[in-house]
Design a protein around this motif. Sequence first.
Motif, PDB file in Angstrom:
ATOM      1  N   ASP A  18       0.829  -1.186   0.000  1.00 34.81           N
ATOM      2  CA  ASP A  18       0.000   0.000   0.000  1.00 34.81           C
ATOM      3  C   ASP A  18       0.869   1.243   0.000  1.00 34.81           C
ATOM      4  OD1 ASP A  18      -2.329  -1.316  -0.045  1.00 34.81           O
ATOM      5  OD2 ASP A  18      -2.898  -0.960   2.032  1.00 34.81           O
ATOM      6  N   THR A  19       0.368   2.277  -0.623  1.00 30.59           N
ATOM      7  CA  THR A  19       0.987   3.585  -0.562  1.00 30.59           C
ATOM      8  C   THR A  19      -0.096   4.588  -0.258  1.00 30.59           C
ATOM      9  OG1 THR A  19       0.688   3.856  -2.942  1.00 30.59           O
ATOM     10  CG2 THR A  19       2.817   3.041  -2.203  1.00 30.59           C
ATOM     11  N   PRO A  20       0.248   5.747   0.311  1.00 29.34           N
ATOM     12  CA  PRO A  20      -0.778   6.719   0.629  1.00 29.34           C
ATOM     13  C   PRO A  20      -1.507   7.174  -0.618  1.00 29.34           C
ATOM     14  CG  PRO A  20       1.298   7.238   1.731  1.00 29.34           C
ATOM     15  CD  PRO A  20       1.575   6.139   0.769  1.00 29.34           C
ATOM     16  N   GLU A  21      -2.793   7.455  -0.462  1.00 31.88           N
ATOM     17  CA  GLU A  21      -3.598   7.946  -1.577  1.00 31.88           C
ATOM     18  C   GLU A  21      -3.077   9.303  -2.038  1.00 31.88           C
ATOM     19  OE1 GLU A  21      -6.096   6.959  -3.374  1.00 31.88           O
ATOM     20  OE2 GLU A  21      -6.687   5.099  -2.427  1.00 31.88           O
ATOM     21  N   ALA A  22      -3.042   9.487  -3.340  1.00 36.44           N
ATOM     22  CA  ALA A  22      -2.592  10.761  -3.879  1.00 36.44           C
ATOM     23  C   ALA A  22      -3.704  11.798  -3.851  1.00 36.44           C
ATOM     24  CB  ALA A  22      -2.101  10.584  -5.319  1.00 36.44           C
ATOM     25  N   VAL A  23      -4.939  11.352  -3.675  1.00 35.32           N
ATOM     26  CA  VAL A  23      -6.074  12.265  -3.640  1.00 35.32           C
ATOM     27  C   VAL A  23      -6.929  11.918  -2.448  1.00 35.32           C
ATOM     28  CG1 VAL A  23      -6.130  12.641  -6.133  1.00 35.32           C
ATOM     29  CG2 VAL A  23      -7.372  10.722  -5.176  1.00 35.32           C
ATOM     30  N   GLU A  24      -7.857  12.799  -2.123  1.00 39.11           N
ATOM     31  CA  GLU A  24      -8.750  12.550  -1.005  1.00 39.11           C
ATOM     32  C   GLU A  24      -9.629  11.341  -1.306  1.00 39.11           C
ATOM     33  OE1 GLU A  24     -10.868  15.954   0.474  1.00 39.11           O
ATOM     34  OE2 GLU A  24      -9.434  17.297  -0.444  1.00 39.11           O
ATOM     35  N   PRO A  25     -10.040  10.584  -0.248  1.00 39.35           N
ATOM     36  CA  PRO A  25     -10.812   9.367  -0.477  1.00 39.35           C
ATOM     37  C   PRO A  25     -12.077   9.586  -1.285  1.00 39.35           C
ATOM     38  CG  PRO A  25     -10.084   9.509   1.807  1.00 39.35           C
ATOM     39  CD  PRO A  25      -9.731  10.808   1.160  1.00 39.35           C
ATOM     40  N   TYR A  26     -12.748  10.732  -1.115  1.00 40.53           N
ATOM     41  CA  TYR A  26     -14.025  10.939  -1.794  1.00 40.53           C
ATOM     42  C   TYR A  26     -13.931  11.998  -2.884  1.00 40.53           C
ATOM     43  CZ  TYR A  26     -15.568   8.109   2.037  1.00 40.53           C
ATOM     44  OH  TYR A  26     -15.700   7.078   2.928  1.00 40.53           O
ATOM     45  N   SER A  27     -12.706  12.318  -3.326  1.00 37.17           N
ATOM     46  CA  SER A  27     -12.558  13.240  -4.436  1.00 37.17           C
ATOM     47  C   SER A  27     -12.892  12.512  -5.729  1.00 37.17           C
ATOM     48  CB  SER A  27     -11.132  13.787  -4.500  1.00 37.17           C
ATOM     49  OG  SER A  27     -10.250  12.794  -4.976  1.00 37.17           O
ATOM     50  N   LEU A  28     -12.981  13.273  -6.814  1.00 31.39           N
ATOM     51  CA  LEU A  28     -13.268  12.679  -8.106  1.00 31.39           C
ATOM     52  C   LEU A  28     -12.006  12.164  -8.775  1.00 31.39           C
ATOM     53  CD1 LEU A  28     -15.945  15.150  -9.468  1.00 31.39           C
ATOM     54  CD2 LEU A  28     -16.288  12.861  -8.573  1.00 31.39           C
ATOM     55  N   GLY A  29     -10.862  12.278  -8.098  1.00 29.95           N
ATOM     56  CA  GLY A  29      -9.646  11.654  -8.587  1.00 29.95           C
ATOM     57  C   GLY A  29      -8.804  12.503  -9.508  1.00 29.95           C
ATOM     58  N   VAL A  30      -9.082  13.788  -9.628  1.00 28.17           N
ATOM     59  CA  VAL A  30      -8.275  14.659 -10.477  1.00 28.17           C
ATOM     60  C   VAL A  30      -8.260  16.052  -9.860  1.00 28.17           C
ATOM     61  CG1 VAL A  30     -10.245  15.275 -11.941  1.00 28.17           C
ATOM     62  CG2 VAL A  30      -7.917  15.494 -12.839  1.00 28.17           C
ATOM     63  N   THR A  31      -7.109  16.719  -9.921  1.00 27.99           N
ATOM     64  CA  THR A  31      -6.978  18.056  -9.382  1.00 27.99           C
ATOM     65  C   THR A  31      -7.050  19.065 -10.518  1.00 27.99           C
ATOM     66  OG1 THR A  31      -5.597  17.247  -7.564  1.00 27.99           O
ATOM     67  CG2 THR A  31      -5.520  19.604  -8.036  1.00 27.99           C
ATOM     68  N   LEU A  32      -7.948  20.024 -10.384  1.00 30.51           N
ATOM     69  CA  LEU A  32      -8.144  21.046 -11.410  1.00 30.51           C
ATOM     70  C   LEU A  32      -7.697  22.401 -10.888  1.00 30.51           C
ATOM     71  CD1 LEU A  32     -11.777  20.035 -12.454  1.00 30.51           C
ATOM     72  CD2 LEU A  32      -9.647  19.290 -13.530  1.00 30.51           C
ATOM     73  N   GLY A  33      -7.303  23.275 -11.797  1.00 32.39           N
ATOM     74  CA  GLY A  33      -7.005  24.646 -11.416  1.00 32.39           C
ATOM     75  C   GLY A  33      -8.284  25.382 -11.059  1.00 32.39           C
ATOM     76  N   PRO A  34      -8.193  26.504 -10.325  1.00 31.30           N
ATOM     77  CA  PRO A  34      -9.405  27.249  -9.913  1.00 31.30           C
ATOM     78  C   PRO A  34     -10.303  27.628 -11.078  1.00 31.30           C
ATOM     79  CG  PRO A  34      -7.465  28.059  -8.746  1.00 31.30           C
ATOM     80  CD  PRO A  34      -6.961  27.114  -9.788  1.00 31.30           C
ATOM     81  N   LEU A  35      -9.710  28.088 -12.173  1.00 28.16           N
ATOM     82  CA  LEU A  35     -10.522  28.515 -13.313  1.00 28.16           C
ATOM     83  C   LEU A  35     -11.215  27.331 -13.982  1.00 28.16           C
ATOM     84  CD1 LEU A  35      -8.244  31.248 -14.968  1.00 28.16           C
ATOM     85  CD2 LEU A  35     -10.331  31.587 -13.637  1.00 28.16           C
ATOM     86  N   ILE A  36     -10.488  26.218 -14.091  1.00 34.47           N
ATOM     87  CA  ILE A  36     -11.091  25.030 -14.710  1.00 34.47           C
ATOM     88  C   ILE A  36     -12.198  24.466 -13.815  1.00 34.47           C
ATOM     89  CG2 ILE A  36     -10.655  22.684 -15.498  1.00 34.47           C
ATOM     90  CD1 ILE A  36      -7.877  23.526 -16.296  1.00 34.47           C
ATOM     91  N   ALA A  37     -11.948  24.425 -12.498  1.00 36.47           N
ATOM     92  CA  ALA A  37     -12.973  23.940 -11.576  1.00 36.47           C
ATOM     93  C   ALA A  37     -14.221  24.814 -11.660  1.00 36.47           C
ATOM     94  CB  ALA A  37     -12.430  23.932 -10.146  1.00 36.47           C
ATOM     95  N   ALA A  38     -14.020  26.131 -11.731  1.00 39.81           N
ATOM     96  CA  ALA A  38     -15.155  27.046 -11.852  1.00 39.81           C
ATOM     97  C   ALA A  38     -15.894  26.830 -13.166  1.00 39.81           C
ATOM     98  CB  ALA A  38     -14.667  28.490 -11.743  1.00 39.81           C
ATOM     99  N   ALA A  39     -15.139  26.572 -14.240  1.00 39.12           N
ATOM    100  CA  ALA A  39     -15.773  26.323 -15.540  1.00 39.12           C
ATOM    101  C   ALA A  39     -16.597  25.044 -15.504  1.00 39.12           C
ATOM    102  CB  ALA A  39     -14.691  26.235 -16.626  1.00 39.12           C
ATOM    103  N   VAL A  40     -16.094  24.016 -14.815  1.00 36.82           N
ATOM    104  CA  VAL A  40     -16.841  22.761 -14.683  1.00 36.82           C
ATOM    105  C   VAL A  40     -18.148  23.004 -13.944  1.00 36.82           C
ATOM    106  CG1 VAL A  40     -16.849  20.492 -13.577  1.00 36.82           C
ATOM    107  CG2 VAL A  40     -14.808  21.273 -14.806  1.00 36.82           C
TER     108      VAL A  40
END
Length: 498
Positions: A18-40
Amino acid sequence: MAAGQSHTFQVFAGKTGDTPEAVEPYSLGVTLGPLIAAAVVGGAVLAASLLGILSRPIGQLASFWPTNALLLGLMLRDRQFTQPLCWVAALIGYLAADLITGSTLQRSALLTMGNFAGVIGGIVAWRFVAEENRSLGTPLAVLYLLLVAITASASAGLVGMFISALIFNRPPLTAWVYWFISELVNFIAILPVMLTLPKLPWRLGRMLFERRRAGGPPLRLHKLVPFATLMLSVLLAGALGGPGAIAVSVPALLWCALTYPRFITMLITLLCSAWVLVAAALGHMDLGVDTNDYSTQLSMRLGVMLIALAPITAASVMAARNELLDRLRHMADHDSLTRTLNRNAFRKSALDLLDQVSVDNRSAGLLMLDLDHFKLVNDTHGHQAGDMVLIGFSQLVASHLRASDAFGRLGGEEFAVLLPHCRAEDAKAIAERIRSSLAATRIKLADGSETSITVSIGLAHADAAQCDLEALLQSADRALYRAKNGGRNRVEFVSLSG
């Protein structure tokens, strides 16, 4: 690692490798920039609002309004969608949808206030839900989901009743009840889909392709029978009509819940609920009653919400059951100390992998690993320290293996690794990396002290025609014997190929 360099290996409690999760357990699994997240967020709100407006009878609220539940689901699943810029984008999406379809700015702004009130209420209630219940994988999870949906709907109703009084001239209490039940249906139908949505779902095709390459079981047509039955029940409901038509699909929905994964069940339930609400409101399903009547609308929406709870609850209970079965299977197949495969499970896994190697006409290697002077560790530091060494060794070995390799503990300090689809030079390199890495490692014990240990490895390699498990095990065992007699902390190789 440079020659002569050493490092300390910290043993951690968890599944080997096992290795630590790279993202939060309940995240959608991808990190977006503020502008992209807002656009989504803005794009999702705009599209969902336009879809809801299409289901809006003249002079009334929408028959099915997915936007608030979709926005709440995004924000509950991933904190990056709760940034201030995302709220601004959501506001723009709400206003734009209404203005595009001919609404006034004042009316749109008032309705948006009610929408935001529901989302904020749901976020506040979500903070009181324990982590294990957030993915709807426990029997009580649906109860917590219902409480969050009730809180969000009640919050929207408190603001919406004043808005409805201004726009539709309804009494405040009547408006609150109507708004509350309408929102509750939407939250119950959509939130389960958002909460169980797999991470990075756009990789599903790649996952299925890799599953087929790895020799996974094919998709069976009989799995489609529950869904086909559901489609027939929907058609039957439309043909029969009458008030009971909204419940015709319940048996098929429950069958789907007992057959399919959570997300698929939640998605099917959402589509069925949305279809009933929209079809009845727009006259595509004759329920034998006046669907424009206020009391009838409330009764129908409440009935749809209660019907949706049945497959959602069944899917959550099935998820908890399946997780328990998986844990029991894992306990039966894995060594309780090192979490590697036990002897029987390793042999079964190795046989399956070698069958695939033969089909693909490839080669494979088998490592036999035995810790050197392990008894001395137990005698010097105690059996607890010996256990820590075994755990640390297992984790170190697993860190050098591929996901397709089989790694098991045969007994005591003896382990085995099967390397399918692996050339002889690659198998040698893996064995040497394991040996040299362990020799340069200090394993930290529970009392804070450190110890080191080495491993002797016997490696047997064979082409597809010679890939027999018993032959590989015997050859690797003989090579291990030579490694022990040759001074330990070394790799001995034997080839079964002609």
